[in-house]
Design an enzyme around this catalytic site. Structure first.
Site, short mmCIF file in Angstrom:
data_model
loop_
_atom_site.label_atom_id
_atom_site.label_comp_id
_atom_site.label_asym_id
_atom_site.label_seq_id
_atom_site.Cartn_x
_atom_site.Cartn_y
_atom_site.Cartn_z
N HIS A 86 0.85 -1.19 0.00
CA HIS A 86 0.00 0.00 0.00
C HIS A 86 0.88 1.24 0.00
O HIS A 86 1.80 1.36 0.80
CB HIS A 86 -0.90 0.02 1.24
CG HIS A 86 -1.79 1.22 1.27
ND1 HIS A 86 -3.00 1.25 0.61
CD2 HIS A 86 -1.63 2.44 1.82
CE1 HIS A 86 -3.54 2.44 0.77
NE2 HIS A 86 -2.74 3.19 1.50
N ASP A 165 -14.94 3.24 7.48
CA ASP A 165 -13.88 4.06 6.87
C ASP A 165 -14.38 4.81 5.65
O ASP A 165 -14.00 5.96 5.42
CB ASP A 165 -12.67 3.20 6.50
CG ASP A 165 -11.60 4.05 5.82
OD1 ASP A 165 -11.09 4.96 6.49
OD2 ASP A 165 -11.34 3.85 4.63
N ARG A 172 -13.81 13.31 6.39
CA ARG A 172 -12.50 13.95 6.66
C ARG A 172 -12.08 14.80 5.48
O ARG A 172 -11.47 15.87 5.65
CB ARG A 172 -11.45 12.87 6.94
CG ARG A 172 -11.62 12.21 8.30
CD ARG A 172 -10.80 10.93 8.39
NE ARG A 172 -9.41 11.15 8.09
CZ ARG A 172 -8.61 10.24 7.50
NH1 ARG A 172 -9.08 9.06 7.15
NH2 ARG A 172 -7.36 10.51 7.27
N SER A 187 -7.38 4.20 9.06
CA SER A 187 -8.10 4.10 7.79
C SER A 187 -7.41 3.08 6.87
O SER A 187 -8.04 2.16 6.34
CB SER A 187 -8.13 5.49 7.14
OG SER A 187 -8.50 5.41 5.79
N LYS A 191 -8.54 -1.39 6.35
CA LYS A 191 -8.82 -2.02 5.04
C LYS A 191 -7.83 -3.13 4.76
O LYS A 191 -8.19 -4.19 4.25
CB LYS A 191 -8.78 -0.95 3.94
CG LYS A 191 -9.99 -0.02 3.99
CD LYS A 191 -9.87 1.14 3.02
CE LYS A 191 -8.90 2.19 3.49
NZ LYS A 191 -8.93 3.46 2.82
N1 URA Z 1 -5.49 6.58 2.31
C1 URA Z 1 -6.49 6.02 3.02
O1 URA Z 1 -7.00 4.98 2.67
N2 URA Z 1 -6.88 6.64 4.14
C2 URA Z 1 -6.34 7.80 4.58
O2 URA Z 1 -6.74 8.29 5.61
C3 URA Z 1 -5.31 8.37 3.82
C4 URA Z 1 -4.90 7.73 2.68
#
Ligand code: URA
Length: 429
Positions: A86, A165, A172, A187, A191
């Site tokens: 990621h 999320d 946000r 966040s 995931k």
């Molecule tokens: N990517 C995400 O999935 N969440 C965040 O808060 C920032 C970047």
């Protein structure tokens, strides 16, 4: 069902700097997902978290509550070890595209649930959607079947994964609370943990084109995420990598697909190849296959075969012509000398304004739009030579893109020595 609390009690506690209890966190995340805690209340809480922070236990509990808001995937039926990557998001960051098929070609399965771009950083799904026929939405059964047969899947996260999320991230985004480290870490990791991969490599970007502008904050974010992953039983490491300069030579959807295919064919810009190989080596090590040399596999052409299979499995034609923008505009070097700075944020904003990205969720993006740069920091340039080429379907977009690039690069006197920043700035885990 978590023990009931009151939204105002939780907001006031965090506003006054208290540490939230497990039951307060479980309740507020669940109640927000169910619509009992309202958006304006969650906005206030998110701002209190941004201002007052959270300790490690609170972040871990918040992450667990977000995971519990939805489904958890089970990849135990996959016959190969699994590894995911990621990136916290950058400009020209197309690394997932060559990386996933490369790691698959090394015998490690890559389950990658990705997002669409919002703002100046591009989204992996937008890039792949520039390939004719390719589709991002797979059922869980299709996802698992492709992971087993091809070894790599890049697709959209279904609505069932961490729904808390999805709601909170959108909130946000419009309340100035994206940058809170506890909220970013929970966040991303909710995931990634829900996705069920056995190991994870995080690419935490640092610099003007990234969320984290300085190394200290990026290090804090990386350590927080690594701890969350390890505590959840997932082998997790993070690389801290430079995002002051954009990656490669292109930013934009089809432009980045083309550059990724060049890497898979054994060419491509040196920085894209370096980062792809470094992340591949970490993913292989995390999955227990550190004995495999990804550079040799890349050179063998096997990663290109995996790419073709991965694209075709999702309806795409890997050999079809990619979209090309209708209009181009060349920015010439204003003087002769050494390019000493090319700002990632300026390039990302320009690509976005040219139509490569979207202003609001659901907006369409242009497949062919974006920016190509013809020199990288450290290169000599001559006055009048093409420095950047802007691509778009709508020529009225050039003016705002050019405004984004104003002040976005420096050309120093000929012979100026240039000390390159290393691409990989650190490793945590
Ligand atoms: N990517 C995400 O999935 N969440 C965040 O808060 C920032 C970047």
């Amino acid at each position: 069902m978590p023990e009931p609390h009151d939204a105002i009690e939780v907001i006031v506690a965090k506003r006054d700097g208290a540490v939230l209890s497990d039951s307060q966190i479980d309740w507020v995340v669940d109640a927000y997902t169910r619509g009992v805690v309202r958006d304006e209340q969650m906005s206030a809480l998110a701002m209190a978290i941004l201002l007052n922070g959270m300790d490690r236990r609170e972040i871990a509990r918040w992450t667990a509550a977000m995971i519990a808001s939805g489904e958890r995937m089970d990849l135990s039926s996959i016959s190969r070890p699994t590894a995911d990557k990621h990136s916290t998001g950058g400009v020209g960051d197309k690394i997932t595209l060559p990386l996933a098929p490369l790691v698959a070609a090394c015998g490690v399965a890559v389950p990658q649930l990705s997002g669409r771009g919002l703002g100046h950083t591009g989204g992996t799904l937008d890039k792949l959607e520039s390939i004719p026929g390719w589709r991002a939405d797979l059922t869980n059964a299709e996802f698992e079947a492709q992971l087993e047969s091809v070894g790599a899947v890049i697709c959209a996260a279904g609505a069932g994964l961490a729904p808390a999320d999805k709601k909170l991230y959108a909130l946000r985004d419009v309340t100035g609370t994206v940058e809170a480290i506890p909220l970013i870490a929970s966040s991303i990791m909710s995931k990634k943990i829900a996705e069920g991969s056995g190991s994870l490599v995080l690419d935490v970007k640092v610099g003007s084109g990234a969320f984290m502008k300085d190394l200290d904050r990026a290090t804090e974010l990386a350590s927080t995420m690594v701890a969350l992953g390890v505590d959840a039983g997932m082998h997790t490491v993070a690389l801290l990598t430079d995002m002051a300069t954009p990656l490669g030579l292109t930013a934009g959807n089809a432009l980045e697909v083309r550059e990724s295919v060049e890497v898979l064919a054994g060419g491509g810009p040196a920085d894209v190849v370096e980062l792809t190989l470094a992340l591949a080596a970490e993913m292989l090590a995390g999955a227990g296959r550190g004995d495999i040399d990804p550079a040799a596999v890349l050179a063998s052409g096997a990663a290109m075969d995996s790419w073709n299979a991965m694209i075709a499995a999702q309806g795409g034609d890997p050999h079809a012509p990619l979209p090309v923008a209708r209009e181009t505009h060349v920015v010439a070097a204003p003087s002769t000398g050494v390019l000493t700075r090319l700002d990632a944020m300026a390039v990302g904003l320009a690509a976005w304004r040219l139509g490569a990205g979207r202003a609001a969720l659901g907006d369409p993006v242009q497949g062919g739009a974006g920016v190509v740069w013809h020199a990288r920091p450290g290169d000599e340039v001559a006055e009048g030579q093409p420095l950047l080429t802007l691509h778009t379907d709508e020529s009225e977009r050039f003016e705002r893109a050019l405004a984004a690039l104003d002040g976005g690069f420096d050309i120093s006197a000929p012979g100026t020595s240039y000390a390159a920043t290393p691409l990989i700035l650190g490793r945590i885990g």
